[in-house]
Scaffold this motif. Structure first.
Motif, mmCIF file in Angstrom:
data_model
loop_
_atom_site.group_PDB
_atom_site.id
_atom_site.type_symbol
_atom_site.label_atom_id
_atom_site.label_comp_id
_atom_site.label_asym_id
_atom_site.label_seq_id
_atom_site.Cartn_x
_atom_site.Cartn_y
_atom_site.Cartn_z
ATOM 1 N N MET A 1 0.841 -1.175 0.000
ATOM 2 C CA MET A 1 0.000 0.000 0.000
ATOM 3 C C MET A 1 0.890 1.244 0.000
ATOM 4 S SD MET A 1 -2.516 1.330 2.969
ATOM 5 C CE MET A 1 -4.108 0.707 2.671
ATOM 6 N N PRO A 2 0.694 2.164 -0.938
ATOM 7 C CA PRO A 2 1.533 3.351 -0.993
ATOM 8 C C PRO A 2 1.246 4.278 0.191
ATOM 9 C CG PRO A 2 -0.203 3.502 -2.639
ATOM 10 C CD PRO A 2 -0.292 2.143 -2.006
ATOM 11 N N PRO A 3 2.258 5.042 0.629
ATOM 12 C CA PRO A 3 2.033 5.971 1.742
ATOM 13 C C PRO A 3 1.027 7.046 1.325
ATOM 14 C CG PRO A 3 4.170 6.370 0.733
ATOM 15 C CD PRO A 3 3.602 5.135 0.092
ATOM 16 N N PRO A 4 0.283 7.591 2.300
ATOM 17 C CA PRO A 4 -0.689 8.620 1.946
ATOM 18 C C PRO A 4 0.021 9.853 1.370
ATOM 19 C CG PRO A 4 -0.460 8.443 4.332
ATOM 20 C CD PRO A 4 0.341 7.327 3.723
ATOM 21 N N ALA A 5 -0.636 10.475 0.431
ATOM 22 C CA ALA A 5 -0.052 11.657 -0.214
ATOM 23 C C ALA A 5 0.015 12.809 0.782
ATOM 24 C CB ALA A 5 -0.888 12.061 -1.420
ATOM 25 N N GLN A 6 1.116 13.523 0.746
ATOM 26 C CA GLN A 6 1.273 14.699 1.582
ATOM 27 C C GLN A 6 0.401 15.813 1.025
ATOM 28 O OE1 GLN A 6 2.546 13.687 4.347
ATOM 29 N NE2 GLN A 6 4.292 15.041 4.464
ATOM 30 N N PRO A 7 -0.206 16.630 1.905
ATOM 31 C CA PRO A 7 -0.963 17.764 1.390
ATOM 32 C C PRO A 7 -0.038 18.699 0.604
ATOM 33 C CG PRO A 7 -1.356 17.458 3.737
ATOM 34 C CD PRO A 7 -0.237 16.536 3.346
ATOM 35 N N ARG A 8 -0.563 19.233 -0.474
ATOM 36 C CA ARG A 8 0.215 20.168 -1.280
ATOM 37 C C ARG A 8 0.260 21.523 -0.598
ATOM 38 N NH1 ARG A 8 -2.826 20.579 -6.611
ATOM 39 N NH2 ARG A 8 -4.445 20.781 -5.088
ATOM 40 N N GLU A 9 1.184 22.332 -1.048
ATOM 41 C CA GLU A 9 1.256 23.709 -0.602
ATOM 42 C C GLU A 9 1.051 24.611 -1.812
ATOM 43 O OE1 GLU A 9 4.157 23.604 3.226
ATOM 44 O OE2 GLU A 9 5.115 23.442 1.271
ATOM 45 N N VAL A 10 0.284 25.645 -1.600
ATOM 46 C CA VAL A 10 0.025 26.625 -2.634
ATOM 47 C C VAL A 10 0.697 27.916 -2.204
ATOM 48 C CG1 VAL A 10 -1.767 27.954 -3.798
ATOM 49 C CG2 VAL A 10 -2.160 25.555 -3.249
ATOM 50 N N PHE A 11 1.474 28.493 -3.112
ATOM 51 C CA PHE A 11 2.164 29.748 -2.835
ATOM 52 C C PHE A 11 1.384 30.866 -3.506
ATOM 53 C CE2 PHE A 11 5.118 26.634 -1.814
ATOM 54 C CZ PHE A 11 6.277 27.146 -1.262
ATOM 55 N N ILE A 12 0.879 31.788 -2.697
ATOM 56 C CA ILE A 12 0.252 32.983 -3.234
ATOM 57 C C ILE A 12 1.347 34.041 -3.266
ATOM 58 C CG2 ILE A 12 -1.522 34.740 -2.925
ATOM 59 C CD1 ILE A 12 -3.126 32.644 -1.323
ATOM 60 N N LEU A 13 1.745 34.419 -4.463
ATOM 61 C CA LEU A 13 2.870 35.338 -4.633
ATOM 62 C C LEU A 13 2.394 36.781 -4.643
ATOM 63 C CD1 LEU A 13 4.665 33.368 -7.472
ATOM 64 C CD2 LEU A 13 5.108 33.257 -5.011
ATOM 65 N N GLY A 14 3.221 37.657 -4.126
ATOM 66 C CA GLY A 14 2.917 39.082 -4.098
ATOM 67 C C GLY A 14 3.221 39.769 -5.408
ATOM 68 N N ILE A 15 2.968 39.065 -6.501
ATOM 69 C CA ILE A 15 3.151 39.591 -7.855
ATOM 70 C C ILE A 15 1.832 39.393 -8.585
ATOM 71 C CG2 ILE A 15 4.425 39.381 -10.031
ATOM 72 C CD1 ILE A 15 6.282 40.196 -7.850
ATOM 73 N N THR A 16 1.304 40.453 -9.167
ATOM 74 C CA THR A 16 0.047 40.337 -9.895
ATOM 75 C C THR A 16 0.260 39.613 -11.217
ATOM 76 O OG1 THR A 16 0.326 42.477 -10.964
ATOM 77 C CG2 THR A 16 -0.860 42.453 -8.850
ATOM 78 N N LEU A 17 -0.831 39.202 -11.836
ATOM 79 C CA LEU A 17 -0.745 38.496 -13.113
ATOM 80 C C LEU A 17 -0.098 39.348 -14.202
ATOM 81 C CD1 LEU A 17 -4.215 36.701 -13.138
ATOM 82 C CD2 LEU A 17 -1.968 35.688 -12.675
ATOM 83 N N ASP A 18 -0.149 40.679 -14.055
ATOM 84 C CA ASP A 18 0.517 41.539 -15.036
ATOM 85 C C ASP A 18 1.921 41.959 -14.594
ATOM 86 O OD1 ASP A 18 -0.279 43.302 -13.077
ATOM 87 O OD2 ASP A 18 -1.470 44.584 -14.389
ATOM 88 N N GLY A 19 2.465 41.297 -13.534
ATOM 89 C CA GLY A 19 3.866 41.467 -13.154
ATOM 90 C C GLY A 19 4.174 42.576 -12.167
ATOM 91 N N ARG A 20 3.162 43.220 -11.616
ATOM 92 C CA ARG A 20 3.423 44.297 -10.658
ATOM 93 C C ARG A 20 3.487 43.749 -9.234
ATOM 94 N NH1 ARG A 20 -1.123 48.454 -11.821
ATOM 95 N NH2 ARG A 20 -2.197 46.521 -12.269
ATOM 96 N N THR A 21 4.253 44.438 -8.376
ATOM 97 C CA THR A 21 4.334 44.085 -6.964
ATOM 98 C C THR A 21 3.023 44.470 -6.293
ATOM 99 O OG1 THR A 21 6.720 44.436 -6.935
ATOM 100 C CG2 THR A 21 5.596 44.488 -4.811
ATOM 101 N N PHE A 22 2.461 43.534 -5.525
ATOM 102 C CA PHE A 22 1.190 43.773 -4.854
ATOM 103 C C PHE A 22 1.407 44.644 -3.623
ATOM 104 C CE2 PHE A 22 -2.305 42.258 -2.015
ATOM 105 C CZ PHE A 22 -3.347 42.793 -2.746
#
Length: 110
Positions: A1-22
């Motif tokens: 039986m494979p080990p349970p999957a570790q929860p993923r981490e999501v990085f919310i970056l302080g850069i907007t989709l158009d490349g500006r610093t938030f």
């Protein structure tokens, strides 16, 4: 039986989709502070209560970019909190990356 999957981490970056610093510059600390009560075992009360970030939502700096690292386990603890941080990122057009935070290497032995 494979080990349970570790929860993923999501990085919310302080850069907007158009490349500006938030802005404001303390956005990551504010967002993580709003999520501070969501922790294993729930919020502490009384003498055992202390101010600190939840292990599920932690501010960080990677390179020169502020970010908030959100552990996917937050979905199980409080789905509305997960939705809140994901909607914050979407509403503010922030970049999101799925990854895992690699611990710092131990210092070299003398």
């Amino acid at each position: 039986m494979p080990p349970p999957a570790q929860p993923r981490e999501v990085f919310i970056l302080g850069i907007t989709l158009d490349g500006r610093t938030f802005r404001p510059s303390d956005w990551a600390e504010r967002l993580a502070g709003a999520m501070s009560s969501f922790r294993p075992g729930g919020a502490q009360q009384g003498r055992s209560a202390y101010i600190g970030y939840s292990p599920y939502c932690v501010p960080n700096v990677i390179g020169d970019v502020k970010c908030v690292v959100v552990n996917e386990a937050l979905k199980d603890v409080e789905p509305m909190a997960w939705d809140f941080v994901m909607n914050f990122a979407r509403d503010n057009r922030l970049q999101i990356a799925e990854a895992c935070l690699v611990p710092d290497a131990p210092p070299p032995k003398p």
